[in-house]
Design a protein around this motif. Structure first.
Motif, PDB file in Angstrom:
ATOM      1  N   VAL A  67      35.511  25.116  31.418  1.00 22.32           N
ATOM      2  CA  VAL A  67      35.925  24.015  30.529  1.00 22.32           C
ATOM      3  C   VAL A  67      35.794  24.444  29.066  1.00 22.32           C
ATOM      4  O   VAL A  67      36.690  24.202  28.249  1.00 22.32           O
ATOM      5  CB  VAL A  67      35.111  22.734  30.825  1.00 22.32           C
ATOM      6  CG1 VAL A  67      35.371  21.661  29.783  1.00 22.32           C
ATOM      7  CG2 VAL A  67      35.447  22.219  32.223  1.00 22.32           C
ATOM      8  N   ALA A  68      34.687  25.094  28.726  1.00 18.64           N
ATOM      9  CA  ALA A  68      34.485  25.556  27.346  1.00 18.64           C
ATOM     10  C   ALA A  68      35.522  26.611  26.967  1.00 18.64           C
ATOM     11  O   ALA A  68      36.039  26.612  25.843  1.00 18.64           O
ATOM     12  CB  ALA A  68      33.071  26.116  27.173  1.00 18.64           C
ATOM     13  N   ALA A  84      38.592  26.904  28.167  1.00 22.45           N
ATOM     14  CA  ALA A  84      39.866  26.212  27.955  1.00 22.45           C
ATOM     15  C   ALA A  84      39.871  25.495  26.605  1.00 22.45           C
ATOM     16  O   ALA A  84      40.856  25.566  25.851  1.00 22.45           O
ATOM     17  CB  ALA A  84      40.125  25.219  29.091  1.00 22.45           C
ATOM     18  N   ALA A  85      38.781  24.827  26.281  1.00 24.50           N
ATOM     19  CA  ALA A  85      38.699  24.098  25.015  1.00 24.50           C
ATOM     20  C   ALA A  85      38.807  25.036  23.821  1.00 24.50           C
ATOM     21  O   ALA A  85      39.541  24.755  22.859  1.00 24.50           O
ATOM     22  CB  ALA A  85      37.390  23.304  24.947  1.00 24.50           C
ATOM     23  N   LEU A  86      38.099  26.172  23.869  1.00 28.01           N
ATOM     24  CA  LEU A  86      38.143  27.106  22.745  1.00 28.01           C
ATOM     25  C   LEU A  86      39.511  27.773  22.628  1.00 28.01           C
ATOM     26  O   LEU A  86      40.027  27.948  21.517  1.00 28.01           O
ATOM     27  CB  LEU A  86      37.041  28.154  22.870  1.00 28.01           C
ATOM     28  CG  LEU A  86      36.793  29.009  21.634  1.00 28.01           C
ATOM     29  CD1 LEU A  86      36.504  28.150  20.394  1.00 28.01           C
ATOM     30  CD2 LEU A  86      35.634  29.972  21.873  1.00 28.01           C
ATOM     31  N   LEU A  88      42.355  26.422  23.470  1.00 28.89           N
ATOM     32  CA  LEU A  88      43.240  25.407  22.892  1.00 28.89           C
ATOM     33  C   LEU A  88      42.958  25.212  21.401  1.00 28.89           C
ATOM     34  O   LEU A  88      43.890  25.028  20.610  1.00 28.89           O
ATOM     35  CB  LEU A  88      43.104  24.090  23.651  1.00 28.89           C
ATOM     36  CG  LEU A  88      43.680  24.092  25.069  1.00 28.89           C
ATOM     37  CD1 LEU A  88      43.341  22.785  25.780  1.00 28.89           C
ATOM     38  CD2 LEU A  88      45.180  24.336  25.059  1.00 28.89           C
ATOM     39  N   ALA A  89      41.692  25.270  21.022  1.00 30.16           N
ATOM     40  CA  ALA A  89      41.339  25.143  19.597  1.00 30.16           C
ATOM     41  C   ALA A  89      41.914  26.312  18.804  1.00 30.16           C
ATOM     42  O   ALA A  89      42.496  26.107  17.724  1.00 30.16           O
ATOM     43  CB  ALA A  89      39.826  25.075  19.425  1.00 30.16           C
ATOM     44  N   ALA A 139      44.431  28.829  28.688  1.00 34.51           N
ATOM     45  CA  ALA A 139      43.642  27.605  28.857  1.00 34.51           C
ATOM     46  C   ALA A 139      43.960  26.949  30.204  1.00 34.51           C
ATOM     47  O   ALA A 139      43.046  26.507  30.916  1.00 34.51           O
ATOM     48  CB  ALA A 139      43.903  26.635  27.710  1.00 34.51           C
ATOM     49  N   LEU A 164      41.461  26.234  33.387  1.00 33.76           N
ATOM     50  CA  LEU A 164      41.334  24.951  34.079  1.00 33.76           C
ATOM     51  C   LEU A 164      41.701  25.076  35.555  1.00 33.76           C
ATOM     52  O   LEU A 164      41.099  24.409  36.402  1.00 33.76           O
ATOM     53  CB  LEU A 164      42.191  23.888  33.391  1.00 33.76           C
ATOM     54  CG  LEU A 164      41.728  23.493  31.985  1.00 33.76           C
ATOM     55  CD1 LEU A 164      42.708  22.526  31.355  1.00 33.76           C
ATOM     56  CD2 LEU A 164      40.313  22.921  32.011  1.00 33.76           C
TER      57      LEU A 164
END
Length: 176
Positions: free
Chosen positions: A76-77, A79-81, A83-84, A125, A129
């Motif tokens: 999850v982290a 994917a978030a990074l 995307l950021a 990302a 996921l």
């Protein structure tokens, strides 16, 4: 839908490689990344501390992906990074910074920000996921671990190939 655990492990191992490499780049060239942080986020007074924090975050994600009990958090982290980072590149492009060094492949790369890189980050990302569907507490056999290794190697080769195609396209268009 669930993936076989070996596919999920392979995806995690690929992301370990990706984030460990990213952290290494930042640790080995903090001044370069300090300038990039300031360019991507002009409101932030970039310092080596920011670069160290980002490298620590990337290292932490890589470590979470290695430990089975923390893999969900790591995926999850990751994917978030990703995307950021993609959002920061998109913002840079929209501000007129298309073609400026992105920092993705280290300070020696001429790879510049582009929509292709934003798309690549989005795909990575989604891959992270999708790895959530392969998180399984069951024991994985040595054959399963071998398959995971091949999945990780294949994903790394696809990633590097995509990066080279984007770089070549930029060079041919005169952007790099």
């Amino acid at each position: 839908m669930t993936l076989p655990a070996s596919i999920g492990i392979g995806i995690a191992w690929f992301l370990v490689w990706l984030f460990a490499q990213a952290a290494f780049h930042k640790i080995s060239a903090p001044g370069y990344y300090q300038e990039l942080v300031h360019r991507y986020i002009p409101a932030v007074e970039a310092s080596r501390l920011w670069v160290a924090l980002i490298a620590s975050l990337e290292t932490g994600i890589a470590l979470c992906l290695v430990v089975p009990q923390w893999r969900v958090l790591g995926l999850v982290a990751a994917a978030a990074l990703l995307l950021a980072y993609g959002a920061l590149m998109a913002s840079e492009i929209l501000r007129g910074g298309a073609g400026a060094q992105c920092g993705c492949a280290g300070p020696d790369s001429s790879l510049g920000t582009s929509w292709g890189l934003v798309l690549r980050n989005g795909v990575c990302a989604l891959l992270a996921l999708s790895g959530l569907a392969g998180v399984d507490a069951a024991e994985v056999s040595w054959m399963g671990l071998t398959l995971a290794g091949f999945v990780a190697l294949f994903a790394a080769l696809v990633y590097l190939t995509a990066e080279q195609i984007i770089s070549n396209a930029q060079w041919m268009a005169g952007e790099a």
